[in-house]
Design a protein around this motif. Structure first.
Motif, PDB file in Angstrom:
ATOM      1  N   ILE A  58     -33.290 -25.137   2.983  1.00 25.31           N
ATOM      2  CA  ILE A  58     -33.464 -26.592   2.910  1.00 25.31           C
ATOM      3  C   ILE A  58     -32.541 -27.288   3.897  1.00 25.31           C
ATOM      4  O   ILE A  58     -32.957 -28.212   4.609  1.00 25.31           O
ATOM      5  N   VAL A  61     -33.854 -26.682   7.434  1.00 21.28           N
ATOM      6  CA  VAL A  61     -35.061 -27.479   7.674  1.00 21.28           C
ATOM      7  C   VAL A  61     -34.680 -28.937   7.887  1.00 21.28           C
ATOM      8  O   VAL A  61     -35.187 -29.591   8.808  1.00 21.28           O
ATOM      9  N   ASP A  62     -33.783 -29.462   7.054  1.00 22.79           N
ATOM     10  CA  ASP A  62     -33.349 -30.853   7.216  1.00 22.79           C
ATOM     11  C   ASP A  62     -32.716 -31.081   8.579  1.00 22.79           C
ATOM     12  O   ASP A  62     -33.022 -32.061   9.265  1.00 22.79           O
ATOM     13  N   LEU A  65     -35.424 -30.885  11.266  1.00 23.75           N
ATOM     14  CA  LEU A  65     -36.247 -32.091  11.284  1.00 23.75           C
ATOM     15  C   LEU A  65     -35.477 -33.274  11.852  1.00 23.75           C
ATOM     16  O   LEU A  65     -36.044 -34.094  12.581  1.00 23.75           O
ATOM     17  N   ASP A  69     -36.622 -35.303  15.098  1.00 24.18           N
ATOM     18  CA  ASP A  69     -36.729 -36.766  15.082  1.00 24.18           C
ATOM     19  C   ASP A  69     -35.900 -37.387  16.203  1.00 24.18           C
ATOM     20  O   ASP A  69     -36.340 -38.332  16.859  1.00 24.18           O
ATOM     21  N   ARG A 103     -43.249 -30.221  13.900  1.00 26.53           N
ATOM     22  CA  ARG A 103     -42.538 -30.750  12.713  1.00 26.53           C
ATOM     23  C   ARG A 103     -43.351 -30.459  11.446  1.00 26.53           C
ATOM     24  O   ARG A 103     -42.819 -30.005  10.438  1.00 26.53           O
ATOM     25  N   ASP A 104     -44.648 -30.728  11.528  1.00 28.89           N
ATOM     26  CA  ASP A 104     -45.513 -30.460  10.375  1.00 28.89           C
ATOM     27  C   ASP A 104     -45.539 -28.974  10.021  1.00 28.89           C
ATOM     28  O   ASP A 104     -45.536 -28.609   8.847  1.00 28.89           O
ATOM     29  N   ILE A 106     -43.144 -26.819  10.546  1.00 26.46           N
ATOM     30  CA  ILE A 106     -41.863 -26.471   9.922  1.00 26.46           C
ATOM     31  C   ILE A 106     -41.873 -26.884   8.458  1.00 26.46           C
ATOM     32  O   ILE A 106     -41.435 -26.130   7.589  1.00 26.46           O
ATOM     33  N   ILE A 107     -42.385 -28.069   8.183  1.00 25.67           N
ATOM     34  CA  ILE A 107     -42.450 -28.536   6.790  1.00 25.67           C
ATOM     35  C   ILE A 107     -43.336 -27.606   5.966  1.00 25.67           C
ATOM     36  O   ILE A 107     -42.968 -27.207   4.855  1.00 25.67           O
ATOM     37  N   LEU A 108     -44.485 -27.233   6.513  1.00 23.16           N
ATOM     38  CA  LEU A 108     -45.382 -26.325   5.789  1.00 23.16           C
ATOM     39  C   LEU A 108     -44.735 -24.969   5.552  1.00 23.16           C
ATOM     40  O   LEU A 108     -44.858 -24.382   4.475  1.00 23.16           O
ATOM     41  N   ALA A 110     -41.540 -24.305   5.315  1.00 18.59           N
ATOM     42  CA  ALA A 110     -40.507 -24.450   4.286  1.00 18.59           C
ATOM     43  C   ALA A 110     -41.146 -24.559   2.906  1.00 18.59           C
ATOM     44  O   ALA A 110     -40.654 -23.966   1.938  1.00 18.59           O
ATOM     45  N   GLN A 111     -42.235 -25.285   2.820  1.00 18.54           N
ATOM     46  CA  GLN A 111     -42.925 -25.407   1.536  1.00 18.54           C
ATOM     47  C   GLN A 111     -43.461 -24.062   1.076  1.00 18.54           C
ATOM     48  O   GLN A 111     -43.410 -23.740  -0.113  1.00 18.54           O
TER      49      GLN A 111
END
Length: 176
Positions: A58, A61-62, A65, A69, A103-104, A106-108, A110-111
């Motif tokens: 987490i 990932v933060d 991200l 950004d 970015r998307d 990476i979010i996927l 991590a999820q």
């Protein structure tokens, strides 16, 4: 996860360097992003618990991200300051779209990792509940057996008391 981070950082730096094609304007230096800073504990995965690994994921990932950004904002701001042709603006917009896609992803990713760990915990919980159910059934069987034994002892005690009170059984006397 590391390969995505390296690809993203490389892509961002490459895009930022290539976006300064106009020689009439001065460009700011792209802030350096060190992948070692983003993933400080990447080599220490073996001795960590799953909770610590999840916290690290987490946190990484933060940080990733946040870096994405920052790179996105930097590219957007610096490309706005430059006098770019229509084709160059399209390339910048394509690069920004690719950054958003990364970015998307990476979010996927991590999820998916979080869901995987949640699934593992759910399976462990199911195993524990099954074990408890088995133990509960055994305890229920023992309880039934003890209840039957108690009933038999009560009947035997009642029979002895009844026989003693009717004189069939005589207690030993001290004189005998």
């Amino acid at each position: 996860m590391k390969k995505y981070l390296l690809i993203i950082v490389s892509f961002v730096l490459l895009t930022a360097c290539n976006s300064s094609t106009d020689s009439n304007t001065t460009t700011e230096e792209v802030p350096a992003v060190d992948s070692a800073d983003l993933n400080r504990n990447s080599g220490v995965k073996g001795g960590l618990t799953q909770e610590e690994q999840m916290e690290m994921l987490i946190m990484t990932v933060d940080e990733t991200l946040d870096s994405i950004d920052a790179a996105y904002s930097y590219i957007r701001q610096s490309s706005g300051k430059l006098s770019l042709s229509l084709e160059e603006r399209q390339q910048v917009n394509l690069a920004l779209q690719q950054i958003n896609d990364a970015r998307d992803l990476i979010i996927l990713e991590a999820q998916e990792d979080m869901l995987e760990q949640l699934q593992q915990k759910t399976n462990a919980f199911k195993t524990m509940v099954g074990s408890m159910k088995t133990k509960t059934n055994k305890l229920a069987d023992i309880s039934k057996s003890l209840a039957r034994l108690s009933d038999m002892l009560q009947k035997a005690t009642d029979a002895i008391v009844s026989a003693a009170s009717s004189g069939i059984i005589k207690p030993k006397s001290a004189s005998n």
